[in-house]
Write an enzyme that holds these catalytic residues in place. Structure first.
Site: not given
Ligand code: COA
Length: 376
Positions: A222, A261, A312
């Site tokens: 987050h 996201h 971010d």
């Molecule tokens: N880097 C690499 N791969 C990523 C990724 C990232 N930042 N964000 C998502 N993915 C990939 C996942 O590994 C997953 O791949 P898979 O289906 O092959 O396993 C796919 O994209 C979907 O990801 P998922 O975790 O289901 O999406 P989500 O909606 O739960 O995730 C976040 C949202 C923000 C938690 C996620 O994008 C993330 O961890 N981002 C990095 C942290 C970040 O920047 N947070 C700030 C948010 S404002």
């Protein structure tokens, strides 16, 4: 009734409540606060006005805005006994832990301000005014900076920068922080806001709700992501190394912070605005190396994973160039999001419904109890 056998993991796509505060159009990449597009607010408004908008549902007139500015100036001054407590907290603690504990501790000094109901607007303004002071008091001591002074003439953005660096910010620097504060002020039912609303929905007080929210924002998935982006940038060092290092991390199935996201399926509009500010501050400081590395990282992550930047990705490069240490990035996020958290808490008090989902039970039933002496 939803099907109890279907689990929406992470509450994805679950519509939990009605709200007038914030709208995200994840397909079009739009973000709206109380009807106003974030691009207009970032270009033309300021944090004080946005906080007022989130709390009251309308933009302030000139008198209301100057009243709020004056109040923020007064409310930044905290009870001496409380400030003593902040100063005596361990200097090696993380600023997010300091913030969480301080919000909770401040409640002990002003029990009336946080009482559930419409009067919590007093606590909302107090906490929004106070967070920069708490951070400044803590950081200045550990960094050996001179004591924090009351600066009622400064905007929230300029005061935050002054509190954390002891420098007089230039107009451009203060505006960069002001824009960052506007962009982070709210984001619908993100995890920390949801945590605040869950707490408020039990008719607990505003300070408890904000304490829950700070603890939730702290996590790297987050609010903690921009700090991790800077770790990656420091590891990369020069733009020519970006491709190899990012690919290596992706090959290890690591997440690249600042991308992806839950709601946006296109570029986060806040990332678009912050990219521009990262370049502007880079140019002003004659240091574009973060901006250039980030451009390469974006290109590789999009090519390899089809992911877009989120809020971010660029914020940390701006804060770093303004001389702010990495571990204060998430606290700056909190100093802005507190306006949104408290607006949501006020909304929750007005339309109260205990938030209490259910779980699909997948454990055992009917096990036979064996006394401890007879267990193998
Ligand atoms: N880097 C690499 N791969 C990523 C990724 C990232 N930042 N964000 C998502 N993915 C990939 C996942 O590994 C997953 O791949 P898979 O289906 O092959 O396993 C796919 O994209 C979907 O990801 P998922 O975790 O289901 O999406 P989500 O909606 O739960 O995730 C976040 C949202 C923000 C938690 C996620 O994008 C993330 O961890 N981002 C990095 C942290 C970040 O920047 N947070 C700030 C948010 S404002």
């Amino acid at each position: 009734m939803p099907d109890p056998s279907v689990v929406q993991r992470g509450l994805e796509d679950v519509v939990a409540l009605e709200s007038r505060i914030c709208f995200i159009d994840g397909k079009q990449g739009r973000l709206i606060y109380q009807g106003y597009d974030i691009r207009d607010l970032a270009a033309r408004s300021n944090f004080e006005e946005v906080a007022y908008l989130l709390w009251y549902g309308r933009l302030p007139n000139a008198m209301q805005l100057s009243d709020l500015r004056r109040r923020f100036g007064e409310l930044r001054t905290l009870p001496p006994a409380f400030v003593e407590r902040v100063r005596s907290m361990p200097a090696e603690a993380t600023p997010m832990d300091i913030l969480r504990t301080s919000v909770s501790a401040l409640a002990l000094f002003e029990p009336e301000e946080g009482k559930p109901g419409a009067s919590s607007i007093g606590g909302a303004q107090r906490l929004t005014a106070a967070l920069p002071t708490i951070l400044g008091e803590f950081h200045r001591r550990r960094a050996g900076l001179p004591p924090l002074r009351d600066r009622p003439e400064l905007s929230q953005a300029a005061y935050l920068l002054y509190a954390l660096t002891d420098r007089e910010p230039t107009e451009l620097e203060a505006r960069a922080i002001d824009v960052a504060l506007i962009l982070h002020a709210d984001h619908e039912l993100n995890a920390s806001t949801f945590a605040a609303r869950v707490t408020a929905s039990t008719l607990s007080d505003l300070y408890s709700a904000v304490t829950s929210a700070v603890g939730t924002l702290k996590g790297p998935l987050h609010g903690g992501a921009n700090e991790r982006v800077m770790e990656l940038l420091d590891e990369i060092g020069t733009p020519d190394r970006a491709e190899a290092i990012v690919k290596e991390r992706l090959a290890r199935h690591e997440r690249i912070m600042g991308f992806g996201h839950r709601v946006y399926k296109v570029e986060d509009p806040r990332a678009t605005i912050l990219r521009d500010w990262s370049r502007r501050i880079g140019e002003a400081k004659h240091d574009l190396h973060y901006f250039e590395i980030l451009g390469h990282v974006e290109e590789v992550v999009h090519r390899e994973k089809g992911l877009y930047p989120n809020v971010d990705l660029y914020s940390g490069s701006i804060y770093s160039l303004l001389g702010i240490p990495h571990d204060l990035f998430t606290p700056i996020f909190a100093a802005s999001r507190v306006a949104g958290w408290t607006a949501h808490v006020l909304e929750e008090y007005q339309d109260l419904r205990l938030i209490r989902p259910t779980a699909k039970y997948v454990g055992a039933v009917d096990l036979v109890y064996v006394p401890v002496a007879e267990r193998p």
